[in-house]
Design a protein around this motif. Structure first.
Motif, PDB file in Angstrom:
ATOM      1  N   LYS A  56      17.623  27.920   9.640  1.00 29.77           N
ATOM      2  CA  LYS A  56      18.357  26.671   9.807  1.00 29.77           C
ATOM      3  C   LYS A  56      18.684  26.112   8.425  1.00 29.77           C
ATOM      4  N   PRO A  57      19.914  25.601   8.235  1.00 32.05           N
ATOM      5  CA  PRO A  57      20.307  25.115   6.904  1.00 32.05           C
ATOM      6  C   PRO A  57      19.793  23.714   6.615  1.00 32.05           C
ATOM      7  N   ILE A  58      19.514  23.480   5.311  1.00 29.66           N
ATOM      8  CA  ILE A  58      19.236  22.135   4.793  1.00 29.66           C
ATOM      9  C   ILE A  58      20.150  21.934   3.587  1.00 29.66           C
ATOM     10  N   ARG A  59      20.969  20.923   3.645  1.00 33.15           N
ATOM     11  CA  ARG A  59      21.912  20.680   2.559  1.00 33.15           C
ATOM     12  C   ARG A  59      21.227  19.831   1.478  1.00 33.15           C
ATOM     13  N   VAL A  60      21.367  20.276   0.233  1.00 32.59           N
ATOM     14  CA  VAL A  60      20.696  19.616  -0.880  1.00 32.59           C
ATOM     15  C   VAL A  60      21.680  19.438  -2.034  1.00 32.59           C
ATOM     16  N   GLN A  61      21.262  18.604  -2.973  1.00 29.89           N
ATOM     17  CA  GLN A  61      21.985  18.427  -4.230  1.00 29.89           C
ATOM     18  C   GLN A  61      21.197  19.125  -5.343  1.00 29.89           C
ATOM     19  N   GLN A  62      21.891  19.976  -6.101  1.00 30.68           N
ATOM     20  CA  GLN A  62      21.250  20.647  -7.226  1.00 30.68           C
ATOM     21  C   GLN A  62      21.189  19.706  -8.424  1.00 30.68           C
ATOM     22  N   GLY A  63      20.086  19.823  -9.149  1.00 29.81           N
ATOM     23  CA  GLY A  63      19.941  19.045 -10.375  1.00 29.81           C
ATOM     24  C   GLY A  63      19.797  19.957 -11.576  1.00 29.81           C
TER      25      GLY A  63
END
Length: 451
Positions: free
Chosen positions: A391-398
């Motif tokens: 299942k996908p989890i959308r994240v922001q890369q830092g």
């Protein structure tokens, strides 16, 4: 007829059994390899290699030619050698001065001769002045008498000529004095030069420091030409060292004075040294069409562990994140096939993917080259296991250091397991780890399956 039907039915059962066995032999169950979300400090750096250098180095040379007779004594009373501590004006070496001593003695004699010439010229001038006085009185008496029966015309003219000659002789005498003084000044200059050359035969340390290189031996002849031969290399202060680093032109814009730096030395494994950027030199160099700039890093060496010319593995600390959630870059690179995605999210996955990338390919995340990345705010997708699906989890890369990347997203917590790859398990109970970059070939026609 009945017997034939029974035979056909038996053959069909056997065929079904064989087919089931073969399918069972090919049957595999899929499991996922996961990595854990961790929390810690993340550092974005630029890596480069440099050389430890003394902060100030003095190259002591010879200005005269000659043979090295002996070396002086250092601050500890030992013969000057590699690593010797020396004070300012310490005698480092002595060059044979026999020729220069003779030249100095000759110059001394020339000066004395010039002094005598000046005295003689002054004495000659006094003598000429006396002759001028006598000629002047004779001429005055002749003028009173004038040409007459008492004084012949020729005698009158002789007095006049004698006076004028004496007057000119005095002027010549004064010029002779000036010439003699000029010769004296020239002789004194030659003497000073000879004395200076004689002094150059004694090589002295211009500063207090440590000798890091001795480039001559006793008995060796040094020849001074356009470039003074180098005899000793002195480091002024080994408690303050520099690291000279060649930085690529693509990264030089990120380097600024005062930037913190860490570096390691192969001679001291496990130990990290710290410093800061002192300056960026503007005289770039090009090697094989690669432009690099030299960056000077200033570091403290009060303990004396850093030795000149050691190789340093440098990291410029451009940015830092403290107590950040981060994941290995491998989980950002992995992409599932549509069949592995949870059915509820499969349609959205296929639509967002747009079929631009092959299943199991690279998703355009950080490359993990080790150079790190300062780019922040890029969107990415992480995958967590749910049953036999992901299942996908959308994240922001830092921030990324090349191995781990900072991530932020709703529902993302420390300790969460993120899918990083697929492991296939066959009925032979043998685990096979699949690499998404390994090409897959179709089975050959007619090939037999090995049991």
């Amino acid at each position: 007829m009945k017997r034939i039907s029974v035979s056909v039915a038996a053959l069909a059962i056997v065929a079904l059994a064989v087919a089931w066995y073969l399918r069972r032999g090919d049957a595999q169950t899929t499991s996922y390899r996961t990595e854990q979300v961790t929390r810690g400090d993340l550092l974005f750096t630029i890596r480069a290699t440099g050389t430890v250098q003394p902060e100030e180095v003095i190259n002591v040379g010879a200005q005269v030619a000659g043979q090295i007779l002996y070396f002086g004594k250092d601050a500890n009373g030992k013969t000057v050698d590699y690593g010797s501590p020396v004070e300012a004006e310490t005698v480092l070496a002595k060059i044979d001065d026999s020729i220069y001593s003779a030249e100095e003695a000759q110059a001394q004699a020339q000066v004395q001769s010039a002094h005598a010439a000046v005295q003689r010229a002054e004495a000659d001038l006094e003598q000429l002045k006396a002759k001028l006085n006598q000629a002047e009185r004779d001429w005055q008496r002749a003028q009173k008498l004038g040409p007459s029966e008492a004084l012949a015309q020729s005698t009158y003219d002789a007095y006049r000529s004698a006076y004028e000659t004496a007057l000119a002789s005095v002027a010549v005498g004064r010029a002779a004095i000036l010439q003699a003084k000029a010769s004296l000044a020239q002789a004194e200059a030659v003497l000073r030069r000879a004395q200076r050359n004689l002094g150059y035969c004694t090589i002295k340390s211009p500063v207090k420091g440590v000798i890091i290189d001795r480039r001559v031996n006793i008995g060796q002849t040094v020849v001074a030409s356009l470039n003074a031969p180098s005899l000793f290399l002195i480091a002024k202060d080994l408690k303050r060292m520099q690291v000279w680093v060649a930085v690529n032109e693509a990264d030089i814009g990120k380097i600024r004075p005062g930037l913190p730096v860490t570096f390691t030395i192969d001679a001291f494994p496990g130990e990290t040294f710290r410093g800061e950027v002192g300056k960026v030199r503007l005289n770039a160099s090009m090697t094989q069409n690669v432009v690099t700039y030299t960056v000077e890093i200033v570091t403290d060496n009060s303990n004396g562990r850093l030795l000149p010319y050691l190789t340093a593995n440098v990291q410029f600390e451009l940015d830092r994140r403290a107590n950040a959630l981060m994941v290995p870059n491998a989980v950002l690179r992995w992409r599932p096939s549509p069949e592995q995605v949870l059915p509820e999210a499969r349609e959205a996955f296929e639509r967002s993917a747009g079929r631009k990338e092959k299943p199991g390919g690279v998703s355009g995340s950080p490359s993990g080259s080790g150079a790190g990345s300062a780019a922040t705010g890029n969107r990415a997708v992480l995958w967590i296991q749910e049953g036999n699906f992901v299942k996908p989890i959308r994240v922001q890369q830092g921030l990324s250091d090349g191995n781990h990347t900072e991530v932020q997203g709703e529902g993302l917590t420390e300790g969460m397991r993120i899918v990083a790859g697929v492991q296939t398990r066959s009925n032979s109970n043998q685990d096979v780890a699949t690499n998404p970059f390994t090409p897959k070939f179709p089975p050959r026609a007619g090939s037999a399956k090995q049991k």
